[in-house]
Scaffold this active site. Sequence first.
Site, PDB file in Angstrom:
ATOM      1  N   ASP A  70      73.681 -21.171 -15.367  1.00 57.60           N
ATOM      2  CA  ASP A  70      72.935 -21.095 -16.622  1.00 57.60           C
ATOM      3  C   ASP A  70      72.623 -22.526 -17.060  1.00 57.60           C
ATOM      4  O   ASP A  70      73.537 -23.282 -17.399  1.00 57.60           O
ATOM      5  CB  ASP A  70      73.743 -20.391 -17.712  1.00 57.60           C
ATOM      6  N   LYS A 110      68.394 -12.463 -20.708  1.00 56.74           N
ATOM      7  CA  LYS A 110      69.803 -12.449 -21.106  1.00 56.74           C
ATOM      8  C   LYS A 110      69.892 -12.804 -22.584  1.00 56.74           C
ATOM      9  O   LYS A 110      69.416 -13.853 -23.013  1.00 56.74           O
ATOM     10  CB  LYS A 110      70.624 -13.437 -20.275  1.00 56.74           C
ATOM     11  N   LYS A 160      67.187 -16.992 -20.965  1.00 58.05           N
ATOM     12  CA  LYS A 160      68.350 -16.692 -21.808  1.00 58.05           C
ATOM     13  C   LYS A 160      68.120 -17.260 -23.202  1.00 58.05           C
ATOM     14  O   LYS A 160      67.628 -18.379 -23.357  1.00 58.05           O
ATOM     15  CB  LYS A 160      69.604 -17.302 -21.169  1.00 58.05           C
TER      16      LYS A 160
END
Length: 219
Positions: free
Chosen positions: A91, A182, A153
């Site tokens: 990430d 996400k 995300k």
Amino acid sequence: MNQQDIIKKVDHTLLSPACTWAEIKELCEDAIKYGAASVCIPPSFVRRAKEFAGERLKVCTVIGFPNGYNTTAAKVFEAKDTVENGADEIDMVINIGALKAGDIKLVQDEISAVREVCGSRILKVIIETCLLTDDEKKTMCRVVTDAGADYIKTSTGFSTGGATFADVKLMLEHIGPGVKVKASGGISGFEDAADYVRLGCARLGTSRLIRILKEEEGC
């Protein structure tokens, strides 16, 4: 949709600066027990966590975290290091200042460079929605798609806000084929999580849901 359906989409997360190996080990044990998608942990624990969990659990980590203003070279090095240590998923935080200054090429090139280092591993791009305008969020949907990342995300959980339904809806409307969303930051419980999943989120970043299950079991 039952609780297990939701847990399967959870990156069980612990990114506190003060977290210890004992806490990370417990996080891994809980993620394995309850069937989470992964654990999301600091880079310094990746090798040890992967050696402990093996193939029982995906290990996710973060780079350029939480502010995103590291150089591209530093982010690429971080990504390479975490891959070598056994990370299954990465990430990364974008360079938010570059986006706001209009240097879209830098932002996209940086994601592409990290994508190359990650190889076949899942790459999620954190855009920190709480700091962006709607137009900037739409731009990042295009950039993340064009750079070949797997997920966009919402948040680090370390800034001024977390995921919102409005932001997720906007992202889902503007990402390209093959990119997933996400939601992370501020997911309060299973009802909240279920709403995000119904909306279209493929992953959820949270530590609360498994904590709720443990409390219900008296653990």
